[in-house]
Design a protein around this motif. Sequence first.
Motif, short mmCIF file in Angstrom:
data_model
loop_
_atom_site.label_atom_id
_atom_site.label_comp_id
_atom_site.label_asym_id
_atom_site.label_seq_id
_atom_site.Cartn_x
_atom_site.Cartn_y
_atom_site.Cartn_z
N VAL A 146 0.85 -1.20 0.00
CA VAL A 146 0.00 0.00 0.00
C VAL A 146 0.88 1.25 0.00
CG1 VAL A 146 -1.85 1.25 1.16
CG2 VAL A 146 -1.73 -1.25 1.34
N ASP A 147 0.64 2.12 -0.96
CA ASP A 147 1.22 3.46 -0.94
C ASP A 147 0.07 4.44 -0.81
OD1 ASP A 147 3.74 2.41 -1.38
OD2 ASP A 147 3.61 2.61 -3.56
N ALA A 148 0.16 5.38 0.11
CA ALA A 148 -0.92 6.35 0.31
C ALA A 148 -0.35 7.67 0.76
CB ALA A 148 -1.94 5.82 1.33
N TRP A 149 -0.91 8.72 0.21
CA TRP A 149 -0.44 10.06 0.60
C TRP A 149 -1.55 11.08 0.35
CZ3 TRP A 149 1.14 7.20 -3.52
CH2 TRP A 149 0.91 7.71 -4.80
N GLN A 150 -1.49 12.14 1.12
CA GLN A 150 -2.41 13.25 0.90
C GLN A 150 -1.86 14.10 -0.25
OE1 GLN A 150 -3.83 15.38 4.35
NE2 GLN A 150 -3.09 13.76 5.70
N THR A 151 -2.76 14.59 -1.07
CA THR A 151 -2.31 15.32 -2.23
C THR A 151 -3.31 16.39 -2.62
OG1 THR A 151 -1.59 15.13 -4.55
CG2 THR A 151 -3.36 13.66 -3.84
N GLY A 152 -2.81 17.46 -3.20
CA GLY A 152 -3.65 18.51 -3.76
C GLY A 152 -3.46 18.55 -5.25
N GLY A 153 -4.27 19.34 -5.93
CA GLY A 153 -4.14 19.49 -7.38
C GLY A 153 -5.05 18.59 -8.16
N LEU A 154 -5.23 17.32 -7.72
CA LEU A 154 -6.15 16.42 -8.41
C LEU A 154 -7.58 16.90 -8.26
CD1 LEU A 154 -4.66 12.96 -7.37
CD2 LEU A 154 -4.43 14.10 -9.57
N LEU A 155 -7.91 17.43 -7.09
CA LEU A 155 -9.23 17.95 -6.79
C LEU A 155 -9.07 19.33 -6.17
CD1 LEU A 155 -10.77 14.72 -5.23
CD2 LEU A 155 -11.21 15.61 -7.51
N PRO A 156 -10.13 20.11 -6.10
CA PRO A 156 -10.01 21.46 -5.53
C PRO A 156 -9.47 21.46 -4.10
CG PRO A 156 -12.08 21.25 -6.72
CD PRO A 156 -11.48 19.89 -6.68
N GLY A 157 -9.74 20.42 -3.32
CA GLY A 157 -9.22 20.34 -1.97
C GLY A 157 -8.16 19.26 -1.87
N VAL A 158 -7.85 18.86 -0.65
CA VAL A 158 -6.86 17.81 -0.42
C VAL A 158 -7.58 16.48 -0.31
CG1 VAL A 158 -5.06 16.99 1.14
CG2 VAL A 158 -5.33 19.44 0.73
N CYS A 159 -7.01 15.45 -0.90
CA CYS A 159 -7.61 14.13 -0.86
C CYS A 159 -6.52 13.11 -0.53
CB CYS A 159 -8.27 13.79 -2.19
SG CYS A 159 -7.12 13.86 -3.59
N ILE A 160 -6.90 11.86 -0.38
CA ILE A 160 -5.92 10.79 -0.17
C ILE A 160 -5.89 9.91 -1.41
CG2 ILE A 160 -5.44 8.64 1.07
CD1 ILE A 160 -6.08 9.91 3.62
N TYR A 161 -4.71 9.70 -1.90
CA TYR A 161 -4.45 8.87 -3.08
C TYR A 161 -3.91 7.53 -2.57
CZ TYR A 161 -2.75 7.91 -7.85
OH TYR A 161 -2.52 7.39 -9.11
N ILE A 162 -4.58 6.45 -2.87
CA ILE A 162 -4.19 5.11 -2.40
C ILE A 162 -3.86 4.23 -3.61
CG2 ILE A 162 -4.86 3.06 -1.12
CD1 ILE A 162 -6.86 4.76 0.41
N CYS A 163 -2.68 3.68 -3.61
CA CYS A 163 -2.27 2.74 -4.66
C CYS A 163 -2.02 1.38 -3.99
CB CYS A 163 -1.01 3.24 -5.37
SG CYS A 163 -0.59 2.29 -6.84
N LEU A 164 -2.85 0.40 -4.32
CA LEU A 164 -2.82 -0.91 -3.67
C LEU A 164 -2.41 -1.98 -4.68
CD1 LEU A 164 -3.55 -2.88 -1.32
CD2 LEU A 164 -5.90 -2.86 -2.22
N HIS A 165 -1.42 -2.78 -4.34
CA HIS A 165 -1.01 -3.93 -5.14
C HIS A 165 -1.25 -5.18 -4.31
CE1 HIS A 165 1.10 -1.04 -7.70
NE2 HIS A 165 1.63 -0.55 -6.59
N GLY A 166 -1.73 -6.23 -4.93
CA GLY A 166 -1.99 -7.44 -4.15
C GLY A 166 -2.49 -8.59 -4.98
N GLU A 167 -3.17 -9.50 -4.32
CA GLU A 167 -3.67 -10.70 -4.98
C GLU A 167 -5.00 -11.10 -4.36
OE1 GLU A 167 -1.55 -14.30 -2.62
OE2 GLU A 167 -0.17 -12.94 -3.70
N PHE A 168 -5.79 -11.83 -5.10
CA PHE A 168 -7.02 -12.39 -4.55
C PHE A 168 -7.26 -13.76 -5.19
CE2 PHE A 168 -8.56 -9.66 -8.07
CZ PHE A 168 -9.22 -10.60 -8.85
N GLU A 169 -8.09 -14.52 -4.52
CA GLU A 169 -8.50 -15.82 -5.05
C GLU A 169 -9.85 -15.64 -5.71
OE1 GLU A 169 -9.52 -20.34 -3.49
OE2 GLU A 169 -8.66 -18.85 -2.12
#
Length: 608
Positions: free
Chosen positions: A445-468
């Motif tokens: 999991v990579d996650a960080w608060q960021t601006g610019g994507l939306l008018p306010g600040v949001c959290i961007y979550i990048c998840l790598h994994g596996e499922f059955e």
Amino acid sequence: MGAEKKNFSPYQRPKRNNNISSSSGAGDTRSGAGDSIDPTGTVVIFVTGRSDMPSLANDSGLYDFLNRKASPMKLNITSKRTNEMSGVMSFVVGDFAQARVLRNLSGIRYKGQKLSIKTSVDDKIASSTGDSGPSQRPSAPPSHGTIDAMRNFMRSRYNNGFLNLENMTQDSILRAAKIIPPGQTRGRSDVGTVMMKVAAELFPETTTISFAMNGIRSLQPISAVSIYFPNLQNLSFKGNNIQYFRDLEYLSGKKLPHLKELILLDNPVRDRDLAKNNDDLSYRSSVLRLFPSIVMLDQVPVTNKISFGLGDILKDDLPEHAVLPAQIKGNFFDNAGTEATALEFLASYLKLFDTNRRSLEHAYDMNATFSLQTMTPISPLQKRKNQAADNWAGYISHSRNLSKIKDLDLRVKKMFYGSKSVVQDGLVTMPETKHDLSDASKFCVDAWQTGGLLPGVCIYICLHGEFEELHHGAQGLMKSFDRTFIIAPAPPGSSAAMNGWKCLIISDQLTIRGYNGSEAWQPELALPMIAGANGVPSAVTTPQVPMPGVSAEQHVKAQELQRLTGLNYPYALQCLTASGWDVAKGVALVEGNRANIPADAWQQPTFS
């Protein structure tokens, strides 16, 4: 010293050089189309497409096309003629009214070409009462009196960066000077250019212009606004008569790179699209493709305004000297607040994704988007284990792989909009899954608060994994995935908040691929550091010592081939020697002979 010096030199319309003459009856000498006026008194029409595209001269379908566009008027087309050399086609219609309808179609597109339609009675059409066609009155350059009137008009309409050019047909200054505003019937073709030049000379600091309520059908007459006000930020065309998206192209793209707000309220192009689709998603998407820089459309943010109460974005101080290659460090969070919020969200989301997807409707914003992409090729791990290709039937119908789907309409259709569509049309239709949340090593999991994507600040979550992937509750195939969420705080009283969600999903992108394990994100031990040149720290390259006779460059290539193929170091050197030290050729050599490579050639251990 000569004539009086002029302070202003507006654009002058070029003299017309029509080869079609209503008085001489000579016709178009290039086309050889015959006389301009038929002896019976009917009218000859000349149609020309683009010179750099296939000729329309022998395209019989064009006649049916013009008949449809002229409806409800029925055309009486006779005496059809074509000229292959010039690409001009001509024919005769029954009367003046039919000629005027056709002349008004000039500029319409047929098979990707914009048609140029001229008649032998263009001058008569232009001067006829009630003409609404594209012809505009040619005239001499504007007089000093006209320019002075425009200056007075602009001064009366300017206020602190805002140029109010609304309802110009009713302005007393313009009416007294007999100036017909741009886009009006029988107006000068250059009046919009002249107006913009006058305005730019007087008020170059203008940031906002409103052309509301002017009856404008196309932005062509005022397209000079991009030349004289390239830094314009706000633009309104409210209450005009703009019919089609193509009529907006005269100011679209990079012509106004700083434009932030656009208003198209009360125009047929907007009203028609909203009525057709019962929402404004398609309309807003079409406008944003034309004007990608705007953040406000029709007084509504392009994306919902949000604010995040988790603190400011933290920016770690970068080290004075970066060391490559960088070690894999597993999960990343910019601060403790982000980590707690992201992990709590993911735990709740993935649990419901496996057990009760319909309830996830509360977790999505009402304007949320979701897209699915499938990567169907066999993964490297599956190749090494000689596994068969996966079954993608449960995903492929919704897959929005942009490298394969080129049609714009299909790309739009495969994007899910709104919480209800995301869940009911997207998530619920996919196969059942099981994410093993008890083993954190299977996810990154990579996650960080960021601006610019939306008018306010949001959290961007990048998840790598596996499922059955489960089939009717039975054990299924393992699949790897990457998932990107953009989440925002759930507003108090919202459906999300009332159902226990602290955050709601603004955007969700899911990529599913063949199973490839989790080795790629397992943390590595940091390499020991030694003092290099000038005291700059550098990594000790001791994990693999170069063999005797192997240069530093060859050693790096061998390690790269190891990473790409799974070969151990000695065999990687052998493979590169055989392929001329070309890593790409080495990879191809391995893949082509994988079945014949001995077991001791692979790194130990390989993948689990």
